[in-house]
Design a protein around this motif. Structure first.
Motif, PDB file in Angstrom:
ATOM      1  N   ASP A  55       2.194  -5.054  12.453  1.00 21.30           N
ATOM      2  CA  ASP A  55       0.854  -4.340  11.932  1.00 21.30           C
ATOM      3  C   ASP A  55      -0.454  -5.192  11.948  1.00 21.30           C
ATOM      4  OD1 ASP A  55       2.221  -1.918  12.012  1.00 21.30           O
ATOM      5  OD2 ASP A  55       2.501  -2.120   9.533  1.00 21.30           O
ATOM      6  N   ALA A  56      -0.313  -6.448  11.395  1.00 23.71           N
ATOM      7  CA  ALA A  56      -1.345  -7.312  11.243  1.00 23.71           C
ATOM      8  C   ALA A  56      -1.780  -7.925  12.586  1.00 23.71           C
ATOM      9  CB  ALA A  56      -1.003  -8.453  10.587  1.00 23.71           C
ATOM     10  N   GLN A  57      -0.829  -8.162  13.405  1.00 27.28           N
ATOM     11  CA  GLN A  57      -1.336  -8.534  14.791  1.00 27.28           C
ATOM     12  C   GLN A  57      -1.937  -7.517  15.737  1.00 27.28           C
ATOM     13  OE1 GLN A  57       0.176  -7.595  18.219  1.00 27.28           O
ATOM     14  NE2 GLN A  57       1.128  -5.943  17.398  1.00 27.28           N
ATOM     15  N   CYS A  58      -1.742  -6.077  15.424  1.00 31.41           N
ATOM     16  CA  CYS A  58      -2.409  -5.063  16.037  1.00 31.41           C
ATOM     17  C   CYS A  58      -3.819  -4.880  15.250  1.00 31.41           C
ATOM     18  CB  CYS A  58      -1.477  -3.973  15.761  1.00 31.41           C
ATOM     19  SG  CYS A  58      -2.089  -2.411  16.653  1.00 31.41           S
ATOM     20  N   LEU A  59      -3.834  -5.079  14.164  1.00 33.52           N
ATOM     21  CA  LEU A  59      -5.267  -5.040  13.510  1.00 33.52           C
ATOM     22  C   LEU A  59      -5.935  -6.084  14.188  1.00 33.52           C
ATOM     23  CD1 LEU A  59      -4.287  -4.389   9.681  1.00 33.52           C
ATOM     24  CD2 LEU A  59      -5.127  -2.473  11.519  1.00 33.52           C
ATOM     25  N   ALA A  60      -5.763  -7.189  14.217  1.00 28.81           N
ATOM     26  CA  ALA A  60      -6.521  -8.366  14.664  1.00 28.81           C
ATOM     27  C   ALA A  60      -6.730  -7.897  16.286  1.00 28.81           C
ATOM     28  CB  ALA A  60      -5.381  -9.606  14.875  1.00 28.81           C
TER      29      ALA A  60
END
Length: 405
Positions: free
Chosen positions: A241-246
């Protein structure tokens, strides 16, 4: 006026692949890389869902890491023969990036590669097909971005494509796929994601819509990446999820010279057996670029805000910048990523990636620097390097020297 663009739909969480059975169409081409997705059963699962949706499915496989212009052209030819109305790209950044470029060539067969890499110069897509991106790694976030990177191996240069037209229609961020990543890939893709978020936050194109995404991604990556690397599957899911937000942040705020340098050093040493993996390049270069950019007072304030958000700020802005650099270097150590190019392939990092000889590096330095300055990502960096400064910065990244200019 500014623009903020994301996929029309984003499905996330374990089991979200099932949404494929609801697509409406007649033919889907599935683009993948190596055999790991087959071995873990994800290809059969996707094909099954697409057939449930009533589609004929064709597979285009074997897309290599850092996909080539030649692979893009082969894929586009296959699409022209099959005439899909859905293009499904699944895997790491490479298959998805390659499929984005194939999509352009499929819809506009007369388009040249030189046309494709003109920044925000693509014609209107979705005349023949729509695009679904399914990431299996947690770093590139190409499933939500307006970018792709294709390598011209004859020139030894990676070219970024940049246009909102290649933002996928649907992104499926199913963390079950990320559980299969090998450790080294977790490290590389995770620091790629950290670089995306940091560069997006200090970019000259940042805005209120991107800042929150970037900061939250940074905090998540700080909390979850090392544990994900060490096998914590809950943290692995968080990182997906974090990489997608980035990615949402940088697709709209753009990037900076960490990526410019990574694009121009990744494949340039192929002929001497060395390939600097993109995520590792970003991890090595990010601390040096922060030190360089922080000479710009506005950028320094932004790095201070990042440090505050991470809980590592100092008594002054300068101390916060030093703390941020030290923290990122510590993460590199914990992830077994070297701190500079001269150690890449030479000590703790796996040697199969090759060692970059000093004499070759110095010989090619002027052209690498010139190409990095000309890269599409340089324009949104908070400080614009000239040729001399870029060469100095690259030397700091090779020898692990302090940046004092």
């Amino acid at each position: 006026m500014a623009r903020f663009t994301l996929p029309r739909d984003l499905y996330h969480g374990k089991g979200s692949l099932e949404i494929l059975r609801t697509l409406q169409g007649s033919r889907a081409m599935l683009c993948i890389g190596g055999g790991s997705l087959k071995r873990f059963g994800f290809v059969d699962k996707v094909v099954g869902y697409l057939k449930e949706a009533g589609m004929e499915v064709e597979l285009f496989e074997g897309i290599e890491p850092d996909p080539s212009v030649e692979t893009v052209m082969r894929g586009a030819d296959a699409m022209l023969k099959f005439q899909p109305d859905w293009i499904i790209a699944m895997g790491g950044g490479s298959p998805i990036d390659a499929a984005k470029a194939m999509w352009v060539k499929y819809e506009y067969p007369e388009t040249t590669f030189e046309d494709m890499v003109k920044v925000f110069g693509l014609p209107k897509l979705r005349q023949k097909a729509r695009f679904v991106a399914i990431p299996s790694t947690s770093g590139t976030a190409t499933e939500v971005t307006a970018f792709a990177v294709i390598t011209d191996y004859q020139k030894g240069i990676k070219y970024p494509m940049a246009d909102f037209e290649i933002t996928p229609d649907i992104a499926i961020v199913d963390s079950e796929l990320a559980e299969t990543m090998p450790k080294k890939l977790v490290a590389h893709t995770g620091m790629d994601a950290m670089t995306h978020a940091v560069e997006a936050y200090v970019s000259t194109a940042n805005c209120n819509y991107t800042d929150g995404l970037a900061l939250h991604a940074i905090k998540m990556i700080q909390n979850d990446l090392v544990d994900s690397y060490n096998g914590d599957m809950e943290k692995r899911s968080n990182m997906h999820d974090a990489q997608c937000l980035a990615g949402m942040a940088f697709s709209n705020a753009l990037l900076g010279i960490v990526h410019s340098m990574a694009h121009k050093t990744g494949a340039i040493f192929e002929d001497c057996g060395a390939h600097i993996i993109h995520g590792a390049a970003n991890a090595m270069y990010l601390p040096k670029v922060i030190a360089y950019n922080a000479k710009n007072p506005e950028a320094a304030k932004r790095y201070d805000a990042i440090a505050k958000h991470m809980g590592i700020s100092g008594a002054t802005v300068e101390e916060s910048v030093r703390n941020l650099i030290a923290h990122l270097r510590e993460m590199n150590d914990q992830l077994n990523i070297p701190q500079c190019i001269s150690r890449y392939g030479a000590d703790s990092f796996p040697c199969e990636q090759g060692f970059v000889p000093e004499n070759i590096f110095l010989e090619r330095l002027p052209s690498i620097a010139a190409n990095a300055i000309a890269d599409a990502c340089t324009g949104s960096n908070p400080r614009t390097p000239n040729q001399e400064e870029m060469e100095k910065l690259l030397k700091c990244c090779y020898y692990d020297l302090d940046v004092d200019f």
